[in-house]
Scaffold this motif. Structure first.
Motif, short mmCIF file in Angstrom:
data_model
loop_
_atom_site.label_atom_id
_atom_site.label_comp_id
_atom_site.label_asym_id
_atom_site.label_seq_id
_atom_site.Cartn_x
_atom_site.Cartn_y
_atom_site.Cartn_z
N ASP A 112 -6.43 -6.21 1.83
CA ASP A 112 -6.48 -4.91 1.14
C ASP A 112 -5.12 -4.49 0.61
O ASP A 112 -5.04 -3.60 -0.26
N PHE A 113 -4.03 -5.10 1.11
CA PHE A 113 -2.69 -4.62 0.79
C PHE A 113 -1.94 -5.49 -0.20
O PHE A 113 -0.80 -5.21 -0.53
N VAL A 114 -2.56 -6.55 -0.71
CA VAL A 114 -1.88 -7.40 -1.68
C VAL A 114 -1.97 -6.77 -3.07
O VAL A 114 -2.89 -6.01 -3.37
N ASN A 115 -0.98 -7.11 -3.92
CA ASN A 115 -1.02 -6.63 -5.30
C ASN A 115 -0.70 -7.76 -6.27
O ASN A 115 -0.59 -8.93 -5.87
N GLU A 116 -0.51 -7.41 -7.53
CA GLU A 116 -0.38 -8.40 -8.60
C GLU A 116 0.87 -9.28 -8.49
O GLU A 116 0.94 -10.34 -9.13
N GLN A 117 1.86 -8.89 -7.68
CA GLN A 117 3.06 -9.71 -7.52
C GLN A 117 2.97 -10.61 -6.29
O GLN A 117 3.89 -11.39 -6.02
N ASP A 118 1.88 -10.52 -5.54
CA ASP A 118 1.71 -11.32 -4.33
C ASP A 118 0.97 -12.62 -4.63
O ASP A 118 0.36 -12.79 -5.69
N VAL A 119 1.01 -13.51 -3.67
CA VAL A 119 0.26 -14.77 -3.73
C VAL A 119 -0.45 -14.94 -2.40
O VAL A 119 0.16 -14.76 -1.34
N VAL A 120 -1.73 -15.29 -2.45
CA VAL A 120 -2.49 -15.56 -1.23
C VAL A 120 -2.82 -17.05 -1.18
O VAL A 120 -3.30 -17.62 -2.17
N THR A 121 -2.52 -17.68 -0.05
CA THR A 121 -2.95 -19.06 0.15
C THR A 121 -3.87 -19.10 1.36
O THR A 121 -3.62 -18.44 2.37
N ALA A 133 4.11 -13.69 -0.13
CA ALA A 133 3.12 -14.75 0.04
C ALA A 133 2.37 -14.50 1.34
O ALA A 133 2.98 -14.41 2.41
N LEU A 134 1.06 -14.35 1.25
CA LEU A 134 0.23 -14.18 2.44
C LEU A 134 -0.46 -15.51 2.73
O LEU A 134 -1.29 -15.97 1.94
N HIS A 135 -0.10 -16.14 3.85
CA HIS A 135 -0.64 -17.44 4.22
C HIS A 135 -1.69 -17.28 5.32
O HIS A 135 -1.35 -16.88 6.44
N ILE A 136 -2.92 -17.60 5.01
CA ILE A 136 -4.00 -17.56 6.00
C ILE A 136 -4.32 -19.00 6.35
O ILE A 136 -4.87 -19.76 5.54
N ASN A 137 -3.97 -19.41 7.57
CA ASN A 137 -4.02 -20.81 7.95
C ASN A 137 -5.16 -21.14 8.90
O ASN A 137 -5.72 -20.27 9.57
#
Length: 680
Positions: free
Chosen positions: A219-228, A150-154
């Motif tokens: 650039d490094f996220v893939n189909e199993q990741d989640v971005v918030t 999970a990539l959290h951009i706050n």
């Protein structure tokens, strides 16, 4: 000069170069720098997937939840040092309380969800689906943790709450996270994050931190990741269009700033408790965090004939707010996060004034405190719309600071129309004591708002307020607000888990899900299941009872004992035109009779009956019919000991299948029992 660091692959690392200067919002002095230049982002994702994900996926929901609870207690013991650092953001003690203790509260709230989740790394989602005539082929949805990160951009406004409200959910779901706070307030996030790591409560790779610029993280996220993402709508839309997000269909949860509104009901005239509540609520939302809240009230929508009253009383309330050094006991409003933010907000006010007029504010500030001359202060600004049509800037431009605009409405339908012209918001509220008005507004405005709060004298004392999202309710909104959802209790964990439909025989799906599926093969426990401890029971263990024939005397006696004299049980002359052909047994008598068949009366591991779920009466039971019961272990839920003296125990759910002499179901239910463990 302090250097704010990043936490990468288990190491605290400084970025390359001089870094971005960080300024004290109250004094204007530089106290730190931050940089993420030169970091190995690919290595971060690899570490999270290889270490953090594998460890968290092996943990059960119970273990993850208890980890959150322990972390919450650990951070709460250290909260005072977070308040001291939060002072640099320009926050008052109350502002910081929302951020710090509100964030820790998210950990506690999500930890409490363990009572609704199995002691497994995964869970089922919803009821089973019968897919065949004879019941030998069924389907069931399961939720399993995704294999990614999970990539959290706050956003900058809540450096603690913004992190903890997100990581609480992904950790409970069994997924690691990379936290990317806004650089401008990352110093507060870093202090809390260091304590999280030093606690030793999380497995390696569960959390990593990037305090400087995001650079090319996506650039490094893939189909199993989640971005918030939490922040401005413009930035969110830009990130959502990133080619890597699109190419890999990466789930992107966006919570964007929006033009939230508060409506004053036409009944809430001056002199009513609701009018006073309205003024107090708007004042609080304008001044809390100096208006830097994604949920702050930006549009104040009131009856046209009350615009003058509201303008006067809001002006009076705002003029009494003391602004300045938040360590001063009388200060109730602090600084914006930085001078750049002040200039940006003032620029938005200039644009808003093209469709509105100034009611209060923009005067030279009188600040409390001796060290505030270079701080990032801005006083409250109150505007009144001169153009309320769809093309008005008041429905399009958000000043992310202590700025709000009064808008007049003709009737409640017009108020709904104005509220919805914001094109989607995180929250709307209405202050009214007229439930008809509240109902009409809620149903009309709900499609455009993620949350609606109805405030009146009955709930005011305990209300958490317009601007406070709750961990067990969704936080997000449609349209301009981003179209996403955060938190939401059990709903929230589904963002970080993959829903998979599993098909097969009831027996196979019972073994896969560890929840008994109706129609599955029974297991012989070897003795009455009530004589077995929690650890000795297996999902599918079944007791097939002896049988009992129901008599008219049973039915009449139950009516007298229960005082349930419904005609179908007691008056056979009233059955014409009904679905019953003769005196019918009470449904609850059938259930009680079933209990008499399956309960083992002796003292044993069963401590008590804990509850009843999903009870259905499927077929009338008449005098002369014979019933039997198949009692099957449906699910086991572990419980932790609250104290050393507490009894070690768990909850066992039993599927109760009551059938008649034709082997047809007459009733089904799920009962919950509290069962001792062997080790006490």
């Amino acid at each position: 000069m302090q250097n704010i660091q990043n936490f990468i692959a288990g190491q605290w690392i400084s970025g390359d170069g001089p870094g971005q200067p960080l300024m004290h919002a109250i004094t204007g002095e530089q106290f730190a720098t931050v940089s993420s230049k030169g970091l190995d982002f690919q290595g971060m994702f690899d570490f999270a997937r290889d270490k953090g994900n594998k460890s968290l996926r092996k943990m059960t929901f119970q273990e993850r939840a208890l980890m959150l609870k322990a972390l919450a207690l650990y951070l709460m013991d250290r909260k005072e040092k977070y308040y001291e650092v939060s002072y640099k953001t320009g926050a008052t003690r109350v502002d910081s309380w929302v951020d710090i203790e509100g964030g820790i509260g998210n950990l506690f709230a999500n930890a409490s969800l363990r009572r609704k989740l199995p002691n497994q790394p995964f869970c089922i989602d919803g009821e089973y689906a019968p897919l065949s005539k004879e019941g030998s082929f069924i389907g069931q949805h399961i939720l399993v943790p995704k294999l990614g990160v999970a990539l959290h951009i706050n956003a900058f406004n809540f450096p603690v709450w913004g992190m903890l409200e997100k990581v609480a959910v992904n950790l409970l779901a069994g997924m690691p996270a990379i936290v990317k706070p806004a650089a401008i307030t990352s110093y507060l996030t870093e202090v809390v994050f260091r304590d999280i790591i030093e606690s030793g409560l999380l497995p390696a790779g569960a959390l990593q931190l990037v305090t400087g610029s995001a650079h090319n993280l996506i650039d490094f996220v893939n189909e199993q990741d989640v971005v918030t993402f939490t922040g401005s709508a413009d930035t969110g839309r830009l990130l959502k269009r990133h080619e890597n997000i699109i190419e890999h269909a990466v789930p992107f949860n966006m919570e964007a700033d929006s033009l939230n509104c508060c409506i004053l009901g036409s009944d809430a005239v001056f002199g009513t408790p609701e009018f006073d509540l309205f003024i107090k609520e708007v004042k609080r939302e304008v001044t809390t965090k100096a208006g830097q809240k994604c949920t702050a009230i930006r549009r104040i929508i009131v009856p046209e004939n009350m615009v003058e009253d509201v303008s006067y009383h809001l002006t009076e309330a705002l003029s009494q707010v003391m602004i300045g050094d938040t360590k001063h006991k009388n200060v109730r409003m602090g600084a914006l996060v930085g001078k750049g933010q002040v200039e940006e907000v003032k620029g938005k006010v200039v644009q808003l004034l093209k469709d509105s007029e100034l009611v209060y504010g923009l005067d030279e500030l009188i600040l409390v405190g001796d060290n505030t001359q270079n701080g990032s202060f801005m006083g409250p600004v109150l505007l009144r719309a001169t153009n309320t049509e769809a093309d008005s800037r008041v429905h399009d431009i958000e000043a992310f600071g202590p700025v709000s605009t009064i808008i007049g409405y003709k009737d409640i339908d017009h108020a709904i129309e104005l509220a919805n012209r914001g094109k989607g918001s995180l929250v709307s509220s209405i202050v009214t004591y007229d439930d008809a008005i509240a109902t009409q507004y809620t149903l009309g405005a709900a499609p455009y708002h993620g949350r609606i709060m109805v405030l009146n004298r009955d709930c005011a004392k305990e209300s958490t307020g317009h601007g406070s999202p709750m961990p067990l309710l969704t936080h997000g909104g449609p349209g301009r607000a981003g179209g996403g959802e955060e938190m939401g209790g059990l709903r929230g964990i589904k963002h970080y888990m993959q829903r998979c439909a599993v098909q097969g025989s009831p027996t196979t799906l019972t073994e896969i899900t560890q929840v008994y599926q109706p129609g599955g093969k029974y297991k012989d426990p070897g003795k009455h299941p009530f004589r077995l401890h929690f650890e000795e029971l297996t999902v599918g263990d079944t007791l097939i009872t002896h049988k009992r024939t129901i008599t008219e005397t049973d039915i009449i006696n139950f009516a007298n004992v229960s005082w349930d004299h419904f005609y179908a049980h007691t008056d056979i002359t009233s059955l014409d035109g009904t679905i019953f052909t003769e005196r019918v047994a009470h449904g609850y008598f059938v259930l009680s009779a079933a209990a008499g068949l399956f309960v083992d009366p002796g003292k044993g591991p069963v401590l008590l009956n804990y509850g009843l779920e999903e009870c259905r009466f499927l077929k009338p039971v008449y005098a002369g019919m014979t019933i039997g019961v198949k009692l099957t272990v449906k699910e086991k839920i572990d419980q932790e000991k609250k104290t050393d003296d507490d009894i070690a125990k768990g909850i066992v759910k039993y599927y109760v299948d009551i059938y008649d002499e034709l082997d047809e179901k007459v009733a089904v239910a799920t009962i919950l029992t509290m069962v001792k463990k062997i080790d006490n």
